[in-house]
Motif scaffolding. Structure first.
Motif: not given
Lengths: 558, 558
Positions: A353-365
């Protein structure tokens, strides 16, 4: 992993793993064709695949082929995820606070714009293989042309300079400078190595016999050719002023050298008529492979809860059975930030769960624009595909690699594709402001020709992927050298019970369809025991910035 | 030039000429679209066009549109001349002494191979415009890919090296060398210009922070990517040994840097399904424009005699009227060596005859091979289009820029395309020996994969253009700096009475279809008075070698 064969838990140093990789330790194996999944491991097992993007669909297709009872649960009303080709009437949704935007794509029937992935490198063998297997016709995606343009805020006198001048005047200048240094420092006679290098520099930079760079026709002709030209024919364009070239710092202000990188080298491909043809072909293949009467892909079905059981998993989704649906395995390609934010996870281990909560996605337009006149293909501009780079926040403009010389003159341009702060800022803007910003940037590259008549604002579309529900970004934003990222990446390569994370988000190619397919191979290999479920050590996460935008170069150390 | 309007003989310094060019003297005018020919000048005039190549056909099409009575007389049984796309059953004819070869092209139905021109630069605006006007669909011709190969006789350890390694290791090595020289010579602090140049070199050559080149992923990865790679990921391929790179002298031993030249820069095009679709479209357009019932193109009709009359010209051809056919104008695209050798010329001025007799055409050969397996597109080779260069007499191998991933695996390769002595030698060889030589050269580039099963010798074709009747070479072989050539070129830009020479042979782009169309523009302009018929001075003939093969680089002076 109660239900898995013993081999699945083999450590990477066991004989099985060695036999599999041909090496004494964990090691990348050259791709030799689709591996799929062994029927003995999955036949008549139930598998729920969460997310109908390229990863989820590919996994489902392979599982169905191997005889698994497999169903794909997709939150959105269309399959494909980020592999999204907008056409007339496509809906672009973004979430802004409590408000959800819904914009209809206004471009004409018969046109399209790839808002997600737009190109396939020649070494992305899995994607190419599936295109062949599933009859998806490909055409060349042109990454760079000599006629593309460059805008920087400093340096150049004109609003833009043409690619071939920057490319070849830089080569010429570098070659001359090194040749002069070799000749000035060499006691005559030059040693053979220096002599050979000087000769190479002549060809490399188009130097004259005295190793001087006086301009090159590689940078274009000074004027048009004529049958009967009293000048030296053809005469090179005058070289760019070297001080201006250096003052522009174009190599760090823009992505000008991105096409040199392995991921964007020729040959690249695009599916004819839009990237979503890969998705369509996968959907067709799944429907053809599934048990008749079954509905192998459920759309409009956001997953709300995943519960790990002793003997599998139970998944709940909106509109699904009240008590959820049990399965032997669950493969989740739900973007990790969405999984963390919107799905109730029960029975998972805390480290997972810690790993799942850790990941962020990069912004892109991205911004897409319909043009009613292919002015970039005119006698004045002569641009057929490729990318113009700019220091403006739009970052780049793509020209279509298809429908060249189209009779009605229409075409679609990618009017912006940006990252990081530029993308964050654009994401906060209104739809109209984004299109106006894109127009501003494009006009620095096409003063006089990017007119409202040629490219009507009303025919523009935009997407901020980090604002799109069920996506929340362009790709997993792993940071090289970050120990926490490395540890979380390692955890997510492993299953938690019957639950596996899938997709480019847990691959060495984030943001690429090939990454999604590599992940499928990995996870299916874990299911049938040809890949380990225990990953002892990961030294490095993918270098996401380089892999999605090309290397960034600033000043060096001395 | 009895029949021509007064303006036609205007000297280039008259007001008319100035108005036309917008300059005080002769000057190339940017191409802004097809100019055609003014109807007032040619309506109801009779024009005989000799030769149904791209030049002759384009001239006839424009003349018919303007209302002239125009007919094309062609020696061969097919139109197109050197724009020859061989298909199953096409006949390749060569003259060897008294013997005439006739070979049937053995490749399968549905395949083709361009034995003449094979690509269209994006700045060849006339060709592109006619393709648009006549609905000839285009696709990208890929000139260079990172996966193409290079063979030299010296230097490299392996039989071939891959383009991306040569390209990027060379860049890295040059950048590092110059950066070290700047850093070593600079008294700290470095001046701003040197500092900026060092930073540019980092990006240009992919140097590390200390301006060292340690290999680059631009040159490829060391091994395949894996999801889970314990090494630095991705790791660059080890750089080529610089001594070997220099010892190979690849830049002069092969045409490796030809794709850098303006004429071969991306984007290039090819007509879908073969270059002859331009010829077919022109023929169709001529037939649609001609007076119904007339036969505007006569095939199998070698011209035997051209007689200049007081008021025009009279042309005899095999199978034509006994007394010849009179016309107001004759535009001859017959290759000058053929005109000189095989056509009786009566009433011509001596200086003009001298010019006709002077011009020689360059030898050039091509070999085409059907492959039954697209091994170059395999996981091991990953080649999609582009060219491999070799020091072997075959000079180069082209891979098809079409039918990627074709289902039946078949495709056609250009297995040799050479010039000068290599072409002369190949032209003297038997058909079988040529194919065996081509196989030998190709196998150095593809050891192990260019097998007889994959590329059967029996499915090869070859052509030595200098042996082809009615062609006698690839292109007019003008020599820059040769005063005699320059004077003869000048003469042939002018008419002799009602007789004009036409085609790429008298253009600034010999060997290119664009040159043929430029010549059409020029000659039709002479007919309607928008171009001068008197050319006072020509400083320079086209640099034929550079224009057809790219610049050649040997050692410089110091």
């Amino acid at each position: 992993m109660q239900s898995m064969p013993a081999a699945m838990t083999a450590s990477p140093t066991t004989g099985l793993y060695r036999a599999m990789t041909g090496m004494a330790g964990p090691h990348a194996v050259a791709y030799r064709g689709p591996v799929g999944v062994a029927a003995r491991a999955v036949r008549d097992r139930t598998v729920l695949v969460l997310g109908a993007g390229v990863g989820g669909l590919t996994a489902a297709y392979e599982l169905l082929k191997a005889g698994a009872a497999c169903r794909v649960i997709e939150a959105q009303e269309r399959p494909g995820g980020r592999s999204f080709t907008a056409r007339n009437g496509s809906i672009i949704r973004e979430r802004h606070g409590d408000v959800t935007w819904e914009h209809l794509c206004p471009i004409d029937e018969g046109l399209y714009i790839n808002l997600g992935p737009g190109r396939i490198p020649h070494h992305h063998r899995r994607v190419l293989d599936y295109c062949r297997e599933l009859d998806v016709p490909l055409e060349v995606y042109v990454m760079e042309t000599a006629a593309n343009r460059l805008h920087t805020d400093r340096g150049f006198e004109e609003s833009f300079v043409v690619n071939r001048r920057v490319t070849h005047d830089t080569r010429g200048y570098i070659a001359e400078r090194l040749a002069r240094s070799l000749l000035d420092n060499g006691l005559p006679p030059l040693d053979a190595e220096r002599r050979a290098l000087c000769d190479l520099l002549r060809a490399f930079g188009d130097l004259d016999e005295n190793y001087r760079y006086r301009g090159s026709t590689r940078a274009g002709y000074k004027g048009p050719l004529s049958i009967y030209d009293p000048w030296e024919d053809p005469e090179p364009a005058p070289p760019l002023d070297v001080d201006r070239l250096l003052a522009s710092r174009y190599w760090e202000a823009t992505h000008f050298y991105q096409p040199q990188e392995y991921l964007w080298q020729p040959t690249m491909f695009q599916p004819v008529d839009g990237m979503d043809h890969i998705v369509r072909a996968l959907v067709r293949a799944i429907e053809d492979t599934a048990v008749p009467g079954e509905q192998p892909i459920l759309l409009d079905s956001p997953v709300t809860r995943v519960e790990l059981l002793r003997d599998g998993v139970r998944v709940h989704w909106e509109g699904g059975p009240e008590e959820g649906e049990p399965a032997d395995y669950c493969l989740s390609s739900i973007p990790l930030p969405v999984l963390s934010e919107s799905v109730e996870l029960v029975g998972f281990s805390d480290p997972y769960l810690e790993a799942i909560d850790h990941v962020r996605f990069a912004p892109t337009c991205k911004v897409g624009s319909q043009a009613n006149r292919r002015f970039w293909e005119s006698n004045e501009e002569q641009i057929y595909g490729g990318i113009s780079y700019t220091e403006h926040p739009i970052t780049q403009v793509w020209y279509p690699s298809n429908d060249y010389q189209r009779e009605d003159g229409k075409g679609t341009l990618t009017g912006a594709y940006n990252y990081d702060d530029d993308a964050l800022a654009m994401g906060e803007m209104s739809w109209e402001d984004r299109l106006e910003l894109a127009r501003e940037g494009a006009r620095q590259l096409h003063p006089g020709s990017w007119t409202d008549a040629a490219v009507p604002l009303a025919l523009g579309v935009s997407i901020a992927w980090h604002k799109v529900p069920y996506q929340l970004g362009g790709w997993a934003d792993w940071a090289v050298g970050n120990a926490k990222d490395t540890e979380m990446y390692r955890r997510l390569l492993q299953p938690d019970g019957a639950f596996h994370v899938l997709g480019d988000q847990v691959s060495s190619l984030p943001g690429w369809q090939e990454g999604a397919m590599m992940s499928v191979e990995w996870v299916l290999g874990q299911l049938d025991g040809t890949q380990p479920t225990v990953v002892p050590q990961v030294v490095r996460v993918p270098d996401v910035k380089s892999l999605t935008q090309g290397r960034a170069f600033g000043p060096g150390r001395p």
